[in-house]
Design an enzyme around this catalytic site. Structure first.
Site, short mmCIF file in Angstrom:
data_model
loop_
_atom_site.label_atom_id
_atom_site.label_comp_id
_atom_site.label_asym_id
_atom_site.label_seq_id
_atom_site.Cartn_x
_atom_site.Cartn_y
_atom_site.Cartn_z
N ASP A 33 -37.52 -13.34 19.44
CA ASP A 33 -37.53 -11.37 19.01
C ASP A 33 -36.72 -10.61 19.01
O ASP A 33 -36.40 -9.90 18.04
CB ASP A 33 -38.60 -11.26 19.77
CG ASP A 33 -39.61 -11.77 19.90
OD1 ASP A 33 -40.92 -12.54 18.31
OD2 ASP A 33 -41.02 -12.21 20.98
N GLY A 37 -32.40 -22.09 17.64
CA GLY A 37 -32.30 -22.89 18.11
C GLY A 37 -31.48 -23.16 19.10
O GLY A 37 -30.14 -22.36 19.02
#
Length: 329
Positions: free
Chosen positions: A259, A229
């Site tokens: 992605d 993250g």
């Protein structure tokens, strides 16, 4: 350039609402609304195409939405396997503070005939490319009438048949099934939460992440790319790790960042590195830059490369560094 084929066995329509304030149980009128064909493999292929790669996205979509899909920006990339009815809808609600609330529709089962057609489409696309990559992305549907997930043995077999390297970005039961027999998986891309669930313990430091990733590598996976993250990401092999982090110019939508990071990593791997340059570092930096680029986009589909974003790379990272983010992407 190496071709990259993605598989999205549970395609989706992404619906994104932007609201000023989101309160549980209260009415909210959206300031804007967008709708696009998505699914993790489609997102990966879109980013790959934006980076100049040869890519195709094999995706299962409901017949009701095929006309819409063929009119969208990603239409040239899509190799659609049609199934009856509508495509599931995944909804993101983004408030004025940039927080994203995401609700994904359940994954409908897939008939044996549709699964066979999906495998066939993969074979066609892999055969058209030299030394390709196959990226298996997102949730996997159940095979109708069996109560079990579609079997990826046929996917891995067709990858071997065409000399394709295999990257996997999935979670839950699908990830558990793959890790029961991971030999031949070249790249696995969990976030910190998924990696923690896989090894069965919390991951509080960078060193904890590296240790957990190496447990996966010891089972037969070549490289683990762990997304942390806001903390960045780390690429781990049997004897080497590289940490990378890039600042996003703004935060518009965190959905799809993982992605884009996977696409960036593959773009980095397929480049010819300069003499003396660590190819894993090149790939990790590219992954961080594309991930940062993605969160600045309002949609889950990125357009264009991450111009002006530069990653900080550490080839000997401080493994005692405490994680501050849940690692979801």
């Amino acid at each position: 350039m190496t071709g990259i084929v993605t598989l999205t066995a549970a395609g989706a329509i992404d619906a994104t609402y932007r609201v000023g304030t989101l309160r549980r149980g209260a009415f909210a009128r959206a300031d804007s609304y967008a709708r696009e064909v998505s699914g993790k493999g489609v997102n990966v292929s879109a980013a790959l195409a934006a980076g100049g790669a040869d890519t195709a996205a094999v995706v299962v979509l409901g017949t009701d939405d095929v006309r819409f899909a063929r009119a969208g920006l990603t239409a040239p990339l899509l190799r659609i396997v049609e199934v009856p009815g509508a495509t599931r809808v995944n909804t993101s609600i983004i408030d004025a503070g940039g927080a994203t609330t995401k609700v994904n529709a359940p994954t409908p089962p897939l008939s044996p005939e549709a699964w066979d057609a999906t495998i066939s489409a993969l074979g066609v696309e892999l055969a058209a490319r030299t030394s390709p990559w196959l990226v298996i992305s997102g949730s996997l549907p159940e095979l109708a009438g069996t109560g079990a997930l579609v079997d990826l043995a046929a996917v891995r077999a067709i990858a071997r048949e065409h000399g394709a390297r295999v990257a996997v970005d999935t979670s839950g039961a699908a990830l558990d099934a793959l890790l029961a027999d991971p030999v031949g998986i070249d790249l696995l891309t969990p976030n910190a939460e998924e990696l923690s669930a896989t090894v069965g313990r919390p991951l509080d430091t960078l060193g904890d992440v590296v240790t957990a990733a190496r447990e996966i590598v010891s089972r037969g996976v070549t490289t683990v790319l762990a997304s942390l993250g806001a903390d960045g990401l780390i690429a781990v092999t049997a004897d080497h790790e590289v940490f990378a982090r890039a600042e996003a110019p703004s935060v518009a939508n965190t959905a799809g960042a993982g992605d884009a990071a996977l696409a960036g990593f593959l773009l980095g791997l397929t480049r010819e590195p300069a003499a003396g340059v660590d190819p894993l570092a090149v790939a990790a930096a590219s992954a961080a830059e594309w991930g940062a680029h993605a969160v600045a986009h309002a949609s889950t589909i990125v357009e264009g490369p991450p111009l002006g974003i530069r990653a900080v790379i550490e080839t000997t990272p401080d493994l005692s560094h405490a994680l501050t983010d849940e690692g979801q992407a």
